[in-house]
Design an enzyme around this catalytic site. Structure first.
Site, PDB file in Angstrom:
ATOM      1  CG  PHE A 135       7.995  -7.300 -11.083  1.00  0.00           C
ATOM      2  CD1 PHE A 135       7.669  -7.265  -9.730  1.00  0.00           C
ATOM      3  CD2 PHE A 135       8.367  -8.524 -11.643  1.00  0.00           C
ATOM      4  CE1 PHE A 135       7.700  -8.423  -8.954  1.00  0.00           C
ATOM      5  CE2 PHE A 135       8.391  -9.683 -10.872  1.00  0.00           C
ATOM      6  CZ  PHE A 135       8.057  -9.628  -9.522  1.00  0.00           C
ATOM      7  CG  ASP A 220      13.308  -7.324 -17.143  1.00  0.00           C
ATOM      8  OD1 ASP A 220      12.824  -8.175 -17.904  1.00  0.00           O
ATOM      9  OD2 ASP A 220      13.114  -7.321 -15.914  1.00  0.00           O
ATOM     10  CE  LYS A 249       6.747 -12.646 -16.818  1.00  0.00           C
ATOM     11  NZ  LYS A 249       6.023 -13.491 -15.871  1.00  0.00           N
TER      12      LYS A 249
END
Ligand code: PLP
Length: 395
Positions: A135, A220, A249
């Site tokens: 993702f 990532d 995040k």
């Protein structure tokens, strides 16, 4: 349905099925709804509130900054973004930083950087190899990068230049590599895909292959970075260094920020080739600096490792108690409990009714990603509620 929930139904696009709770306040690992009900928060803004809700270090940094300077154009130098960039570089294997506003935007920047690298050093190579069940975000480009059909099918045709290959298979990366390949982009641990851990040598083998082929390795670390996995960055645990790394995040403990980091050799943007109006905003960077400094100075990654081990041990006990629980896995405070049936949503609801917020990462799996500051007592409390919830479903 409360007043606010009715208004939401009236005014919002239906992109998310929300749980029937309106949150109005947070402190540490706890949040409160509009009726004053308290919840222990093991979702933490989707792996975002690394220091918990409204941590004083972050709240004070933001408060001071909003009274000083809120936004300028990136034509000018500003101090918070330089301070945060320096702290990131001093504490990682990367050399240069670009700030943006979200994870998807950081990954877009990473792919653009890899394409610039391909133009400079690989005869215009532009393709990026990514993994099935990954993702990487919701922009069109990142939907193409994300190896999950459910996110891709509503939007075909997707931008070209991405090849999705089997995760944890070096052979499939080798087979997919062509003269057009400029990079491989992977999450060290797949978060949204269900907390899928890499095989023992996978990332090392990918690193070796990228070096051999002269292509870049993009990690990532949007979900795994800033201590969540028990080290400041997940790559530290797998014996590899990326050429490019993305963060978002947990970096500012709740303020919206993204960052793209690169080694000097991969840092090939020239002025005007990339940019962002809000990227590097003084307020979000002040929050990022306060968060990262606190994480480093207080060994918050170490706490995540210890609390994570304690949580996994407790979840393992529940696995032995309930037949429906088939597997528990994770590292640090990124953990999943898998079921033999699609009971995750019912478990989320049963936990919610008892004051615990958890995430249904798959129809048959629950994910736990609490603040990294959490203690064993809060873990015990969460395990107690989960035990009751599982027992209520088994009945
Ligand atoms: C690994 C990873 N990359 C990228 C993203 C996208 O980040 P954002 O939602 O901030 O765009 C996410 C979000 O869950 C993620 O987990």
């Amino acid at each position: 349905m409360s007043h606010w929930q009715e208004l939401e139904q009236q005014y919002f696009m239906r992109t998310v099925v929300r749980l029937p709770v309106t949150l109005v306040r947070g402190s540490g690992a706890r949040v409160w709804d509009e009726d004053g009900r308290e919840y222990l928060d093991f979702v933490a803004g989707w792996g975002v509130n690394s220091l918990g809700h409204c941590h004083p270090a972050v709240a004070e940094a933001v408060t001071e900054q909003v009274h000083t300077l809120i936004q300028t154009s990136n034509q000018f130098f500003t101090i918070p973004q330089v301070q945060l960039a320096e702290l990131l570089v001093q504490n990682s294997c990367l050399d240069k930083v670009f700030f943006c506003n979200s994870g998807a935007e950081a990954n877009e920047g990473a792919v653009k950087l890899a394409r610039r690298y391909g133009k400079h050093y690989r005869n215009g190579a532009y393709e990026v190899i990514t993994a099935v069940d990954s993702f990487h975000g919701r922009t069109l480009g990142m939907v193409a990068a994300t190896g999950q059909k459910k996110f891709q099918e509503p939007y075909v045709p997707l931008p070209s230049g991405f090849v999705n290959v089997e995760y944890n298979s070096i052979e499939s990366i080798k087979t997919a590599t062509t003269a057009q390949t400029c990079a491989v982009m992977l999450e060290p641990v797949q978060g949204e895909g269900g907390v899928n851990l890499p095989g023992d040598n996978y990332l090392v083998e990918v690193r070796v292959w990228c070096d051999q082929m002269g292509i870049l390795l993009i990690l990532d670390e949007i979900q795994t970075g800033i201590g969540r996995m028990g080290t400041l960055f997940a790559y530290e645990q797998y014996g590899v260094e990326p050429d490019i790394m993305t963060l978002a995040k947990g970096l500012a403990s709740g303020m919206p920020i993204g960052a793209l980091l690169a080694k000097d050799g991969a840092s090939v943007f020239t002025p005007g080739e990339h940019g962002s109006t809000f990227g590097g905003n003084p307020v979000t960077c002040a929050a990022g600096y306060a968060t990262l400094k606190f994480v480093i100075d207080n060994d918050i990654a170490g706490n995540a490792r210890r609390a994570g081990e304690y949580l996994i041990a407790g979840l393992e006990n529940l696995r032995h108690k309930y037949e429906v629980v088939t597997e528990v896995r994770g590292r640090g405070l990124l953990t999943v409990m898998e079921f033999s049936e699609d009971t995750a949503q019912a478990t989320v609801t049963a936990c919610l009714e008892r004051g615990l917020l958890v995430n249904r990462v798959k129809p048959n799996a629950l994910r736990f990603m609490p603040p990294l500051t959490i203690g064993n007592q809060e873990v015990d409390e969460a395990l107690g509620i989960l035990d009751e919830a599982l027992s209520s479903i088994a009945d």
